[in-house]
Design a protein around this motif. Sequence first.
Motif, mmCIF file in Angstrom:
data_model
loop_
_atom_site.group_PDB
_atom_site.id
_atom_site.type_symbol
_atom_site.label_atom_id
_atom_site.label_comp_id
_atom_site.label_asym_id
_atom_site.label_seq_id
_atom_site.Cartn_x
_atom_site.Cartn_y
_atom_site.Cartn_z
ATOM 1 N N SER A 1 -76.343 -28.650 -21.381
ATOM 2 C CA SER A 1 -75.163 -29.482 -21.602
ATOM 3 C C SER A 1 -75.550 -30.847 -22.161
ATOM 4 C CB SER A 1 -74.398 -29.642 -20.283
ATOM 5 O OG SER A 1 -73.292 -30.491 -20.443
ATOM 6 N N GLY A 2 -76.636 -31.425 -21.626
ATOM 7 C CA GLY A 2 -77.077 -32.744 -22.114
ATOM 8 C C GLY A 2 -77.536 -32.689 -23.559
ATOM 9 N N PHE A 3 -78.271 -31.646 -23.920
ATOM 10 C CA PHE A 3 -78.744 -31.549 -25.300
ATOM 11 C C PHE A 3 -77.591 -31.285 -26.275
ATOM 12 C CE2 PHE A 3 -82.956 -30.501 -23.300
ATOM 13 C CZ PHE A 3 -83.593 -31.644 -23.760
ATOM 14 N N ILE A 4 -76.617 -30.499 -25.837
ATOM 15 C CA ILE A 4 -75.455 -30.265 -26.697
ATOM 16 C C ILE A 4 -74.729 -31.585 -26.968
ATOM 17 C CG2 ILE A 4 -73.151 -29.231 -26.779
ATOM 18 C CD1 ILE A 4 -74.333 -26.804 -25.331
ATOM 19 N N GLU A 5 -74.572 -32.375 -25.916
ATOM 20 C CA GLU A 5 -73.909 -33.682 -26.083
ATOM 21 C C GLU A 5 -74.701 -34.576 -27.032
ATOM 22 O OE1 GLU A 5 -72.434 -37.406 -23.264
ATOM 23 O OE2 GLU A 5 -73.105 -35.529 -22.362
ATOM 24 N N THR A 6 -76.039 -34.531 -26.922
ATOM 25 C CA THR A 6 -76.884 -35.345 -27.808
ATOM 26 C C THR A 6 -76.791 -34.867 -29.252
ATOM 27 O OG1 THR A 6 -78.420 -35.720 -25.972
ATOM 28 C CG2 THR A 6 -79.227 -36.202 -28.181
ATOM 29 N N LEU A 7 -76.779 -33.545 -29.440
ATOM 30 C CA LEU A 7 -76.696 -32.995 -30.793
ATOM 31 C C LEU A 7 -75.353 -33.310 -31.456
ATOM 32 C CD1 LEU A 7 -78.398 -29.515 -30.266
ATOM 33 C CD2 LEU A 7 -79.272 -31.434 -31.615
ATOM 34 N N ARG A 8 -74.321 -33.396 -30.642
ATOM 35 C CA ARG A 8 -73.013 -33.728 -31.200
ATOM 36 C C ARG A 8 -72.837 -35.230 -31.400
ATOM 37 N NH1 ARG A 8 -68.400 -30.724 -27.900
ATOM 38 N NH2 ARG A 8 -67.202 -31.558 -29.664
ATOM 39 N N ALA B 1 -77.972 -37.397 -32.260
ATOM 40 C CA ALA B 1 -78.901 -36.572 -33.043
ATOM 41 C C ALA B 1 -78.190 -35.693 -34.063
ATOM 42 C CB ALA B 1 -79.723 -35.701 -32.101
ATOM 43 N N ARG B 2 -76.930 -35.993 -34.339
ATOM 44 C CA ARG B 2 -76.171 -35.149 -35.271
ATOM 45 C C ARG B 2 -76.858 -35.024 -36.630
ATOM 46 N NH1 ARG B 2 -70.715 -33.760 -35.643
ATOM 47 N NH2 ARG B 2 -70.265 -35.069 -33.836
ATOM 48 N N GLY B 3 -77.420 -36.102 -37.123
ATOM 49 C CA GLY B 3 -78.027 -36.075 -38.458
ATOM 50 C C GLY B 3 -79.532 -36.098 -38.442
ATOM 51 N N ASP B 4 -80.167 -35.729 -37.346
ATOM 52 C CA ASP B 4 -81.623 -35.769 -37.210
ATOM 53 C C ASP B 4 -82.163 -34.340 -37.124
ATOM 54 O OD1 ASP B 4 -84.278 -36.108 -36.535
ATOM 55 O OD2 ASP B 4 -83.906 -37.695 -35.071
ATOM 56 N N PRO B 5 -82.648 -33.781 -38.260
ATOM 57 C CA PRO B 5 -83.116 -32.383 -38.258
ATOM 58 C C PRO B 5 -84.265 -32.132 -37.291
ATOM 59 C CG PRO B 5 -82.817 -33.187 -40.491
ATOM 60 C CD PRO B 5 -82.711 -34.381 -39.591
ATOM 61 N N ALA B 6 -85.211 -33.069 -37.192
ATOM 62 C CA ALA B 6 -86.364 -32.874 -36.314
ATOM 63 C C ALA B 6 -85.933 -32.810 -34.850
ATOM 64 C CB ALA B 6 -87.375 -34.006 -36.514
ATOM 65 N N ALA B 7 -85.069 -33.740 -34.455
ATOM 66 C CA ALA B 7 -84.583 -33.742 -33.066
ATOM 67 C C ALA B 7 -83.754 -32.496 -32.791
ATOM 68 C CB ALA B 7 -83.766 -35.003 -32.803
ATOM 69 N N ARG B 8 -82.973 -32.085 -33.805
ATOM 70 C CA ARG B 8 -82.150 -30.890 -33.612
ATOM 71 C C ARG B 8 -83.002 -29.663 -33.356
ATOM 72 N NH1 ARG B 8 -79.457 -31.199 -37.993
ATOM 73 N NH2 ARG B 8 -80.703 -29.745 -39.240
ATOM 74 N N ASP B 9 -84.063 -29.482 -34.149
ATOM 75 C CA ASP B 9 -84.942 -28.325 -33.947
ATOM 76 C C ASP B 9 -85.617 -28.366 -32.578
ATOM 77 O OD1 ASP B 9 -84.281 -27.416 -36.443
ATOM 78 O OD2 ASP B 9 -86.077 -28.207 -37.425
#
Length: 421
Positions: free
Chosen positions: A213-220, A223-231
């Motif tokens: 849940s925490g990572f989903i919130e961060t990705l939304r 980190a929405r525009g950070d490909p490295a963090a997203r991977d």
Amino acid sequence: MADIGAERQTRAQAVAARLWNSRWLLAAGIVAVLAVYGFAGMSAYVVLAALALLLAAALLPSGATRHSAEDAAAIEASGLQRLSGEYLAAAVADPLIIFDRTSTIVHANAAAFAAFGGIAPGMSLSLKFRAPEMQALLDDLLSGKVASDVVDYTEKLPVERAYRVSASSVGHATDLYVLVFKDQSEARRIDRMRADFIANASHELRTPLASISGFIETLRGPARGDPAARDQFLQIMQNQTGRMARLIDDLLSLSRLEMKPYLKPGTEVDLRQTIDSVIDSLGPLARETAVVIERDFVEGPLEVPGDRDELFQVFENLLENACKYGQSGGRVTVSIARTETGPEAGIDVTIRDYGPGIPEEHIPRITERFYRVDVENSRTQKGTGLGLSIVKHILTRHNARLSIKSEVGKGAAFSVHLPAR
């Protein structure tokens, strides 16, 4: 002799009751016989025979297997006269104590002596059971405030036992009362185990769910525009979902085993072939953890009755644990030996690692569900805390046993003894 006299008296009472119940029918029959005798000149012998038949008919029960209410009452009274309260108390499996209006013990059955000890007729019940709930129960009963009541009571010594205590008066105006102690210890233990299981399972699932849940919130968000963090975050989320899947699989496996704990396997299993397959399947894990798996198998056929898939799961769990938690030792030994003589003849399979070992105080509890020697290390190794519990349940089904020996700093050995037949 007294019993014979009482029985004769009871039979006489029953005969008298039948004659009284048939008095009108008997009187009418006698009048009819006498009338025929007077007007028809019947022989005196015939009259006597007819009267005898009438009397016999009056004494016979109304049906082959049916007694009148009076007969049944007489039989019941006779039986209860021969049955003492001591015999009734002895027939009760639960602890039972009979006491009087002064709270003095009149009688205690064998179960009460075994459960509480040190009780005897003449002892004060209030002095024996000093718990507030028991004192309140006795006070309410003896004061006449209640005719019967139930309380929960815990006996602390020699071992803690939980009881549901029922109290009531005995009969009418007897000035006697009875306590019956129903042991609830096993039910309470099962309730605690169920509550602990639910709490542990919920905790194990909540942790990865919170992480996802925490990572989903961060990705939304950030980190929405950070490909490295997203991977990176997606990889962590995948690992966490895998952890939940393993936990659910183990929970389902444990549930299936607990539903059929006494189902004995009926096929033969080749242990040599099964354990070779386990070692081959865990080859990648052994290479990843830099562990060498060594074999030490006795010669000859190694067959035991059992379920191959379940035994595969047993040795897979044990060998996987040895590779993960004993990797610092650099090697794991899998040995198979026969026990030829004695009542426990069979085959022993031992999986030994040379890692840090297990502290002695943890060994008795290590097969409990969700019990971990090192919580952080277990979760790092992707353990669910259910593997050894599953092993124990499978071995129980196979009439086998698991023994654990370990010394800190010298590794651990898990031995499975399987009966030959």
